[in-house]
Scaffold this motif. Sequence first.
Motif, PDB file in Angstrom:
ATOM      1  N   LYS A 179       1.005  -1.281   0.027  1.00  0.00           N
ATOM      2  CA  LYS A 179       0.051  -0.026  -0.003  1.00  0.00           C
ATOM      3  C   LYS A 179       0.956   1.332  -0.136  1.00  0.00           C
ATOM      4  O   LYS A 179       1.873   1.308   0.794  1.00  0.00           O
ATOM      5  N   ALA A 180       0.634   2.024  -0.832  1.00  0.00           N
ATOM      6  CA  ALA A 180       1.538   3.153  -1.292  1.00  0.00           C
ATOM      7  C   ALA A 180       0.833   4.622  -1.758  1.00  0.00           C
ATOM      8  O   ALA A 180      -0.257   4.363  -2.136  1.00  0.00           O
ATOM      9  N   THR A 181       1.129   5.848  -1.594  1.00  0.00           N
ATOM     10  CA  THR A 181       0.585   6.791  -2.045  1.00  0.00           C
ATOM     11  C   THR A 181       1.046   7.460  -3.099  1.00  0.00           C
ATOM     12  O   THR A 181       2.028   7.490  -3.219  1.00  0.00           O
ATOM     13  N   ALA A 182       0.209   7.540  -4.031  1.00  0.00           N
ATOM     14  CA  ALA A 182       0.719   8.285  -5.420  1.00  0.00           C
ATOM     15  C   ALA A 182       0.299   9.617  -5.681  1.00  0.00           C
ATOM     16  O   ALA A 182      -0.901  10.158  -5.066  1.00  0.00           O
ATOM     17  N   TYR A 183       0.841  10.279  -6.509  1.00  0.00           N
ATOM     18  CA  TYR A 183       0.560  11.465  -7.194  1.00  0.00           C
ATOM     19  C   TYR A 183       0.218  11.393  -8.680  1.00  0.00           C
ATOM     20  O   TYR A 183       0.902  10.812  -9.240  1.00  0.00           O
ATOM     21  N   GLN A 184      -0.982  12.088  -8.832  1.00  0.00           N
ATOM     22  CA  GLN A 184      -1.513  12.134 -10.234  1.00  0.00           C
ATOM     23  C   GLN A 184      -2.577  13.483 -10.552  1.00  0.00           C
ATOM     24  O   GLN A 184      -3.445  13.404  -9.738  1.00  0.00           O
ATOM     25  N   ALA A 185      -1.997  13.998 -11.540  1.00  0.00           N
ATOM     26  CA  ALA A 185      -2.881  15.271 -11.839  1.00  0.00           C
ATOM     27  C   ALA A 185      -3.477  16.024 -10.519  1.00  0.00           C
ATOM     28  O   ALA A 185      -4.590  16.383 -10.740  1.00  0.00           O
ATOM     29  N   GLY A 186      -2.524  16.410  -9.723  1.00  0.00           N
ATOM     30  CA  GLY A 186      -3.049  17.444  -8.620  1.00  0.00           C
ATOM     31  C   GLY A 186      -3.888  16.566  -7.528  1.00  0.00           C
ATOM     32  O   GLY A 186      -4.153  17.366  -6.703  1.00  0.00           O
ATOM     33  N   LYS A 187      -3.433  15.415  -7.558  1.00  0.00           N
ATOM     34  CA  LYS A 187      -4.341  14.421  -6.643  1.00  0.00           C
ATOM     35  C   LYS A 187      -3.509  13.405  -5.777  1.00  0.00           C
ATOM     36  O   LYS A 187      -2.677  12.797  -6.595  1.00  0.00           O
ATOM     37  N   PHE A 188      -3.757  13.235  -4.631  1.00  0.00           N
ATOM     38  CA  PHE A 188      -3.183  12.067  -3.937  1.00  0.00           C
ATOM     39  C   PHE A 188      -4.020  10.892  -3.672  1.00  0.00           C
ATOM     40  O   PHE A 188      -5.030  11.347  -3.478  1.00  0.00           O
ATOM     41  N   PHE A 189      -3.609   9.835  -4.028  1.00  0.00           N
ATOM     42  CA  PHE A 189      -4.350   8.463  -3.726  1.00  0.00           C
ATOM     43  C   PHE A 189      -3.804   7.265  -3.416  1.00  0.00           C
ATOM     44  O   PHE A 189      -2.423   7.344  -3.374  1.00  0.00           O
ATOM     45  N   ASP A 190      -4.394   6.387  -2.708  1.00  0.00           N
ATOM     46  CA  ASP A 190      -3.608   4.950  -2.532  1.00  0.00           C
ATOM     47  C   ASP A 190      -3.589   3.999  -3.311  1.00  0.00           C
ATOM     48  O   ASP A 190      -4.478   3.950  -4.160  1.00  0.00           O
ATOM     49  N   VAL A 191      -2.589   3.431  -3.848  1.00  0.00           N
ATOM     50  CA  VAL A 191      -2.234   2.307  -4.580  1.00  0.00           C
ATOM     51  C   VAL A 191      -1.901   1.135  -3.929  1.00  0.00           C
ATOM     52  O   VAL A 191      -1.003   1.188  -2.991  1.00  0.00           O
ATOM     53  N   THR A 192      -2.846  -0.036  -4.061  1.00  0.00           N
ATOM     54  CA  THR A 192      -2.191  -1.392  -3.642  1.00  0.00           C
ATOM     55  C   THR A 192      -2.081  -2.327  -4.791  1.00  0.00           C
ATOM     56  O   THR A 192      -2.281  -1.956  -6.167  1.00  0.00           O
ATOM     57  N   GLU A 193      -1.730  -3.569  -4.481  1.00  0.00           N
ATOM     58  CA  GLU A 193      -1.591  -4.628  -5.526  1.00  0.00           C
ATOM     59  C   GLU A 193      -2.844  -4.993  -6.133  1.00  0.00           C
ATOM     60  O   GLU A 193      -2.997  -5.389  -7.344  1.00  0.00           O
ATOM     61  N   LYS A 204       5.945  17.918 -15.546  1.00  0.00           N
ATOM     62  CA  LYS A 204       4.470  18.443 -15.872  1.00  0.00           C
ATOM     63  C   LYS A 204       3.698  17.586 -16.711  1.00  0.00           C
ATOM     64  O   LYS A 204       2.881  17.606 -16.924  1.00  0.00           O
ATOM     65  N   LYS A 205       4.588  16.821 -17.764  1.00  0.00           N
ATOM     66  CA  LYS A 205       4.136  16.219 -18.919  1.00  0.00           C
ATOM     67  C   LYS A 205       3.590  15.013 -18.651  1.00  0.00           C
ATOM     68  O   LYS A 205       2.549  14.191 -19.139  1.00  0.00           O
ATOM     69  N   VAL A 206       3.904  14.452 -17.394  1.00  0.00           N
ATOM     70  CA  VAL A 206       3.469  13.139 -16.849  1.00  0.00           C
ATOM     71  C   VAL A 206       2.131  13.003 -16.554  1.00  0.00           C
ATOM     72  O   VAL A 206       1.674  13.638 -15.491  1.00  0.00           O
ATOM     73  N   GLN A 207       1.222  12.389 -17.057  1.00  0.00           N
ATOM     74  CA  GLN A 207      -0.137  12.323 -16.801  1.00  0.00           C
ATOM     75  C   GLN A 207      -0.242  10.811 -16.020  1.00  0.00           C
ATOM     76  O   GLN A 207      -1.519  10.514 -15.531  1.00  0.00           O
ATOM     77  N   TYR A 208       0.722   9.772 -15.900  1.00  0.00           N
ATOM     78  CA  TYR A 208       0.260   8.615 -15.228  1.00  0.00           C
ATOM     79  C   TYR A 208       0.701   8.698 -13.806  1.00  0.00           C
ATOM     80  O   TYR A 208       1.397   9.944 -13.236  1.00  0.00           O
ATOM     81  N   PRO A 209       0.167   7.731 -12.883  1.00  0.00           N
ATOM     82  CA  PRO A 209       0.796   8.212 -11.326  1.00  0.00           C
ATOM     83  C   PRO A 209       2.191   7.913 -11.143  1.00  0.00           C
ATOM     84  O   PRO A 209       2.731   6.995 -11.481  1.00  0.00           O
ATOM     85  N   LEU A 210       2.644   8.724 -10.083  1.00  0.00           N
ATOM     86  CA  LEU A 210       4.155   8.514  -9.524  1.00  0.00           C
ATOM     87  C   LEU A 210       3.759   8.117  -8.026  1.00  0.00           C
ATOM     88  O   LEU A 210       3.129   8.856  -7.189  1.00  0.00           O
ATOM     89  N   ILE A 211       4.240   7.048  -7.839  1.00  0.00           N
ATOM     90  CA  ILE A 211       3.885   6.227  -6.458  1.00  0.00           C
ATOM     91  C   ILE A 211       5.305   6.754  -5.435  1.00  0.00           C
ATOM     92  O   ILE A 211       6.322   6.475  -5.797  1.00  0.00           O
ATOM     93  N   GLY A 212       4.898   7.296  -4.344  1.00  0.00           N
ATOM     94  CA  GLY A 212       5.818   7.459  -3.332  1.00  0.00           C
ATOM     95  C   GLY A 212       6.064   6.055  -2.546  1.00  0.00           C
ATOM     96  O   GLY A 212       5.182   5.650  -1.955  1.00  0.00           O
TER      97      GLY A 212
END
Length: 187
Positions: free
Chosen positions: A12-26, A90-98
């Motif tokens: 379980k991790a937190t991602a950033y995408q398009a101005g929003k944070f959200f959780d990502v899991t398997e 800035k061009k990245v539209q896919y999630p970046l996971i922290g």
Amino acid sequence: MSLINTQVQPFKATAYQAGKFFDVTEQSLMGKWSVLVFYPADFTFVCPTELEDLADAYPEFSKLGVEIYGVSTDTHFSHKAWADTSPAIKKVQYPLIGDPTGRLTRNFEVMIEEAGLALRGTFVINPEGEIKLCEIHDNGIGRDAHELLRKVKAAQYTYSHPGEVCPAKWKEGDATLKPSLDLVGKI
């Protein structure tokens, strides 16, 4: 032991995408093709060139039903700050996971323990959560999004055509092989 054909481990991790944070899991990876692209750190040198290259090719991956996830041991806050300040990111539209705890990075066996950073690891995951491609590079070697796209297409082809394999340099529409005794020694 190789990670090929193994199931993605729980995380379980937190991602950033398009101005929003959200959780990502398997579970976020299930039901579609996913590509995890690990990189050493935000605000570095080779990393933005790779992420920008993927951003430029992202529409092609999306047409194939593939979601890309950039992953580093930075926080999701750092990802946002990087996107706010770097023209390439800035061009990245896919999630970046922290992954500041390194759990995901360790799950995929790309952690450089003494540095707390990831190696350049690329993983293609099928809709069942199985790892189908694993490439790990030295951090001085950048990746090519179009070569990755070719490999994703090959993975999708073999997934939907059991019993066929894609030879070297295979591109979409090229002939494939059906392994058999008849081919032994004739290729």
